[in-house]
Enzyme design. Structure first.
Site, PDB file in Angstrom:
ATOM      1  CD  GLN A 102      -1.079  -0.379   3.736  1.00 40.69           C
ATOM      2  OE1 GLN A 102      -1.117   0.416   4.667  1.00 40.69           O
ATOM      3  NE2 GLN A 102      -1.805  -1.503   3.709  1.00 40.69           N
ATOM      4  CG  HIS A 104      -0.283   5.747   3.983  1.00 39.94           C
ATOM      5  ND1 HIS A 104      -1.446   5.014   4.040  1.00 39.94           N
ATOM      6  CD2 HIS A 104       0.609   5.092   4.770  1.00 39.94           C
ATOM      7  CE1 HIS A 104      -1.268   3.970   4.834  1.00 39.94           C
ATOM      8  NE2 HIS A 104      -0.030   3.998   5.287  1.00 39.94           N
ATOM      9  CD  GLU A 121       2.441   4.187   8.059  1.00 40.86           C
ATOM     10  OE1 GLU A 121       1.277   4.555   8.281  1.00 40.86           O
ATOM     11  OE2 GLU A 121       2.708   3.089   7.547  1.00 40.86           O
ATOM     12  CG  HIS A 179       4.127   1.240   3.540  1.00 42.12           C
ATOM     13  ND1 HIS A 179       3.651   2.379   2.916  1.00 42.12           N
ATOM     14  CD2 HIS A 179       3.195   0.932   4.492  1.00 42.12           C
ATOM     15  CE1 HIS A 179       2.520   2.747   3.469  1.00 42.12           C
ATOM     16  NE2 HIS A 179       2.212   1.880   4.430  1.00 42.12           N
ATOM     17  NE  ARG A 199      -6.912  -3.110   1.643  1.00 42.16           N
ATOM     18  CZ  ARG A 199      -8.214  -2.914   1.718  1.00 42.16           C
ATOM     19  NH1 ARG A 199      -8.920  -2.799   0.607  1.00 42.16           N
ATOM     20  NH2 ARG A 199      -8.815  -2.817   2.880  1.00 42.16           N
TER      21      ARG A 199
END
Length: 324
Positions: A102, A104, A121, A179, A199
């Site tokens: 996936q 972001h 993150e 990642h 995804r």
């Protein structure tokens, strides 16, 4: 001046998320409950609409953290005045199976397309099985057409960078980085307060409805960085009087430290930012002017900005997160 009734540690009860790749460690080891008997994620600190922490101690017990902050925004500190919403989220993730590959989006794209901020993150490997791996970017630079072709021809897994992991490893996953957490890894994740995930590949799995889980190929093509990711190195631990301190990550959004307490550690929540304490292992006692708070594995504690000095005594492994 802040009301002294607000200058107290708040134990939190977090929402638990059951996804198809989750396991049982969060239930067995951290005392969380889920009706399905397995738990994929615990949102230890969250004010997100998809799951919000609930205060479990003191006069505000039973109130969601979001409602409490909405009534008393001063507990966030000066650093948070620039944010339109609560800035961070802290999770524990039990990957009993591989997570989807996936990506972001960044803030600009997410605000335009999803109506919320993007997601950078950080991962801290709390524990892992021998031989565990994760996906972190690409082996080599790709063009957008090559990326699309690899997805369409089911050769994407030949292009990704697979990294072996061990306990204590740290990864910074900037927005736009492809990642995936691999099976057999227990991770603490500190991230922007966002749930926008695209995804790209999901091993052909189906969801609870029996249909293949949704992919988000066009959005992923828009936001994915197609160059290899730079390795990230956290600082080495520094021995203090009663603990080992390690700076894990610092960026424009969050600041994260790990404290391995073997006697005691003196901490301070100044007016700049709230703090969040997550106990990864062991037990101890948090002592502040307002009294003592018992800590155990899985304890999640919100520390209001301006609470001042406090001490954690015991033998425990903790993560401390602040907003920047």
């Amino acid at each position: 001046m802040m009301n002294n009734n607000l200058l107290k540690p708040l134990l939190l009860t977090p929402p638990v998320k059951d996804y198809i790749w989750g396991g049982t460690r969060l239930i067995r080891e951290f005392g969380r409950q889920c009706s399905s008997g397995k738990a994929a994620e615990i949102w230890e600190l969250s004010c997100h609409k998809d799951g919000c922490s609930v205060i479990a101690s003191g006069e505000f017990a039973g109130k969601t953290l979001a409602d409490f902050i909405g009534e008393h925004s001063e507990v966030l500190g000066y650093n948070c005045e620039k944010y339109q919403a609560f800035p961070v989220m802290v999770k524990l993730i039990d990957a009993c199976d591989n997570l989807s590959v996936q990506v972001h989006p960044d803030d600009d794209y997410a605000l335009k397309v999803e109506g919320e901020f993007g997601k950078t993150e950080m991962w801290y490997v709390v524990d892992c099985e021998e031989g565990a791996t994760l996906i972190y970017g690409f082996k080599e630079e790709l063009t957008r057409d090559e990326f699309r072709q690899a997805i369409e021809e089911n050769t994407l897994m030949d292009k990704v960078n697979v990294v072996p992991v061990k306990k204590g490893d740290v990864f910074l996953i900037n927005a736009g980085t492809l990642h995936a957490i691999g099976r057999g890894i227990l991770i603490a994740e500190i991230q922007q307060n966002s749930n926008s995930t695209y995804r790209v590949y999901d091993y052909g799995r189906v969801g609870a409805d029996g249909n293949p889980r949704e992919l988000h190929i066009e959005k992923a093509l828009d936001v994915t960085k197609l160059t290899p990711s730079e390795p990230f190195r956290a600082a080495e631990p520094v021995e203090l009087k009663g603990s080992f301190n390690r700076l894990l990550a610092e960026n424009d959004i969050f600041f994260v430290e790990h404290e391995q307490v073997f006697s005691e550690v003196e901490l301070c929540a100044d007016g700049d930012s709230f703090q969040h304490i997550l106990v990864l292992d062991g037990e101890g006692v948090l002592s502040a002017d307002s009294g003592e708070t018992e800590l155990k594995k899985g304890s999640s504690v919100f520390i209001p900005a301006g609470m001042g000095e406090y001490v954690i005594k015991g033998n425990c492994s903790i993560l401390i997160t602040e907003a920047k």
